[in-house]
Design an enzyme around this catalytic site. Structure first.
Site, mmCIF file in Angstrom:
data_model
loop_
_atom_site.group_PDB
_atom_site.id
_atom_site.type_symbol
_atom_site.label_atom_id
_atom_site.label_comp_id
_atom_site.label_asym_id
_atom_site.label_seq_id
_atom_site.Cartn_x
_atom_site.Cartn_y
_atom_site.Cartn_z
ATOM 1 C CD GLU A 1 -2.506 1.251 2.753
ATOM 2 O OE1 GLU A 1 -2.353 0.170 3.617
ATOM 3 O OE2 GLU A 1 -3.229 2.500 3.168
ATOM 4 C CG ASP B 1 -0.037 2.033 6.231
ATOM 5 O OD1 ASP B 1 0.778 1.442 6.024
ATOM 6 O OD2 ASP B 1 -0.565 2.983 5.984
ATOM 7 C CG ASP C 1 -4.390 3.003 8.676
ATOM 8 O OD1 ASP C 1 -4.802 2.103 7.721
ATOM 9 O OD2 ASP C 1 -3.697 3.799 8.367
ATOM 10 C CG ASP D 1 -7.695 4.679 4.800
ATOM 11 O OD1 ASP D 1 -8.954 4.521 4.911
ATOM 12 O OD2 ASP D 1 -7.149 5.907 4.778
#
Ligand code: 0RA
Length: 653
Positions: A443, A516, A518, A520
């Site tokens: 990503e 990541d 998180d 997203d």
């Protein structure tokens, strides 16, 4: 004098017993400590998959007791506090003192690693296959676990805390002799299952239903007490896998009403086969060995396929539907429109392949072939109209396949998915051996840059993707193929697309999603998994798809650097350090915050990294969730989000 002798003897005996006890306790704690240190080694991962694994393990123990002929019912309950209770009506786990450990048998089962494997002696073990890690692993990974045993008119209880006995086994009452069985109640440890400790009712129900189909006559129930209306679902199929086939074909037009069902036992191997043809084109072939879904197939599947192809061709020639000069129909064409379930129970199953879901026992091939051929051949002769339809369907499939192949050869040249057009963004690895080649899908361009710098060039290819990829659940085939990000991925992979997809052409046998930690990142991961699930499914079934697990913390003390995953580990580690120099803790928010060296060290280096393999079992169960979360219908998605809003904090924690 004799008294003194006796005292001495007693004291010596006591010492010996105490030594034995201490030795076995140390062993126990050592074993369970190892499980808590590296849970992934025992249950695959500590994600939602691993969490559900705990339930499978405990249910499997009850199923073993049912296969041994003693339990008829298994009740699974998710309690309000997200703990799980599994009750069976078997003999009850033995409570007598074991000679070897000097401890009650039930205590040993829950505290000694792999003690579960000794269960039963004869009969089948569903454990020993994919799950079979033993009840002690569940205990080690639970904050609390209680076992209640009803046996010989008595009721006993024992309680554990993080795998250690906190209440010794004791009798807590009496019950009628007709009441017997085992109740296990456990609370998964949130310090281990840091992603989520919330059980997914769909995943649980799917597997429980599957187990009910696979073990005919066995009654399984599921109750979700977290719901206001805690209803109990009952799964109980006297027809076993025959009802499974009917269930799989529900709502579809079929060539004949009742699925064919064959059952037999050959040299100790129990074989069940059921099949039915639909008028459609989809082939569904599900195979199981000792209740484990063998996604990678194996000998039982091979035996079935050869038998089916041989019997249909023999019949077609005998009935003069095929002329003497005609070639045999191919197995693939014969299977078009077929739905079949094969289930074998083998006394000593050998699971092979990447995901250990391929049955290796060659005697299972013979057993299935023998069990199936004769009955199926008789069926065809007794039902000539149906038999003719099956053969004609095969002939139609053959013609369609040949025509489609010609059409594709014309268009393929235009699709642009050839290796010659390898995309510029891809930093390929230098080896041409797929077995050692890995493709990291990363990503963001900045993490992609670090990954390119930090990687091992021989084995690791890097493909950065920017932002959110296309949601394939909502898009047409044309749009999917027009999407640059997705084209790049398929081109790099080398497998072709859609009907041309060929997993044996994959240029990498590890496809590693690196996003990541998180929200997203999780979204991008879900989008990618949806793409893989829908359009590269064999990659998942073969066990080629992985998720990278970057660490959450870095602790630096002087020159010493340590990477950690969980709050518990961080806490323990900080506690173990000298106070000076002051340790510096960094919490990584994203991959982009790591430099090339850190990314290599923590997430890419095969020596140190942690990878979670995407489990096809889990992907299957997640299918419905995918559809709901990613699909076009807004209603169910909204409902899901509303129903689960209470868990969101947990999910992101
Ligand atoms: C009697 C003997 C053994 C196991 C069980 C009963 C038993 C185990 C479980 C686990 C869940 N429910 C159960 N119900 C009964 C075998 C003991 C051994 O071989 O060590």
């Amino acid at each position: 004098m004799a008294d003194e002798d006796n005292k001495l003897k007693n004291a010596k005996q006591f010492e010996k017993e105490a030594d034995k006890y201490n030795a076995s306790q140390i062993q126990v704690l050592g074993g369970l400590e190892a499980v808590r240190k590296r849970p992934g080694m025992y249950i695959g991962s500590t994600s939602s998959q691993g969490l559900h694994h705990l339930v499978w393990e405990i249910i499997d123990n009850g199923i073993d007791e049912a296969l041994a002929g003693f339990a008829t019912k298994i009740e699974v309950t998710v309690n309000e506090d997200n703990s799980v209770t599994v009750q069976d009506d078997g003999r009850g786990i033995p409570v007598d003192i074991e000679k070897k450990t000097g401890r009650p048998a039930v205590e040993t089962v829950y505290t000694v690693l792999h003690a579960g494997g000794k269960f039963g002696g004869g009969g089948y073990k569903v454990s020993g296959g994919l799950h079979g890690v033993g009840a002690s692993v569940v205990n080690a990974l639970s904050t609390k676990l209680n076992v209640t045993v009803m046996r010989d008119g008595k009721k006993y209880n024992i309680a554990f805390d993080h795998g250690r006995v906190v209440e010794e086994l004791k009798e807590i009452g009496t019950v009628p002799l007709t009441e017997h069985g085992t109740i296990v109640h456990f609370w998964p440890d949130p310090n281990i299952f840091t992603e989520t400790t919330v059980f997914d009712d769909k995943i649980l129900k799917n597997r429980i239903r599957e187990l009910a189909f696979l073990n005919k006559g066995l009654k399984l129930t599921f109750t979700d007490k977290r719901k206001d209306t805690a209803e109990t679902d009952v799964y109980h199929f006297e027809g076993g896998i025959r009802e499974y086939v009917s269930f799989l074909n529900r709502g579809q037009e079929v060539l004949f009403d009742d699925p064919i069902y064959v059952e037999g036992k050959y040299e100790g191997i129990d074989v069940e086969v059921s099949l039915q043809y639909t008028t459609g084109y989809k082939t569904t072939l599900m195979t199981f060995a000792n209740n484990i879904h063998t996604y990678e197939g194996g000998m039982h599947e091979a035996g079935f396929k050869t038998a089916l192809t041989r019997v249909v061709n023999d019949y077609a020639h005998k009935a003069k539907i095929l002329k003497e000069s005609d070639d045999n129909l191919s197995g693939e064409d014969i299977r078009e429109g077929m739905t079949a379930v094969i289930s074998v129970k083998h006394p000593n199953p050998q699971f092979e392949g990447q995901t250990k879901t391929k049955l290796g026992n060659s005697d299972a091939r013979t057993a299935v072939d023998r069990a199936f051929s004769e009955t199926f051949s008789t069926f065809l002769m007794e039902n000539p109209q149906v038999a003719r339809k099956i053969v004609e369907k095969g002939q139609l499939a053959e013609r369609a396949r040949v025509a489609a192949k010609r059409a594709r050869e014309v268009t393929r040249k235009k699709s642009g998915l050839e290796i010659a057009n390898l995309p510029g963004k891809l930093a390929d690895n230098t080896s041409n051996d797929p077995n050692i080649s890995e493709l990291f899908i990363v990503e963001g361009d900045s993490a992609g840059g670090s990954a390119k710098q930090g990687r091992s060039r021989l084995t690791q290819a890097i493909l950065p993707i920017r932002g959110k990829i296309l949601n394939v659940e909502k898009a047409s085939m044309d749009r999917i193929l027009a999407n640059q990000e997705i084209r790049t991925l398929f081109t790099a992979l080398g497998t072709g697309f859609g009907a041309d997809f060929d997993v044996s052409k994959a240029r990498y046998h590890k496809l590693i999603i690196m996003t990541d930690a998180d929200v997203d990142g999780a979204h991008i991961r879900t989008l990618l998994l949806t793409l893989f699930y829908r359009y590269m499914r064999p990659m998942i079934d073969k066990g080629y798809v992985y998720i990278a697990r970057p660490p959450l913390y870095q602790v630096r003390q002087g020159k010493l650097i340590k990477y950690l995953d969980t709050d518990e580990e961080l806490h323990d580690y900080l506690g173990s350090l000298q106070p000076s120099p002051k340790p510096i803790v960094q919490r990584y928010k994203g991959l982009g915050e790591m430099d090339a060296e850190q990314l290599w060290e923590t997430t890419m280096d095969p020596e140190n990294r942690r990878l979670d393999r995407v489990d096809p079992e889990y992907a299957k169960d997640a299918d419905e969730v995918f559809e709901m979360l990613m699909g076009n219908e807004v209603g169910p998605r909204r409902k899901f989000i509303e129903d689960n809003a209470q868990y969101v904090e947990n999910l992101d924690a």
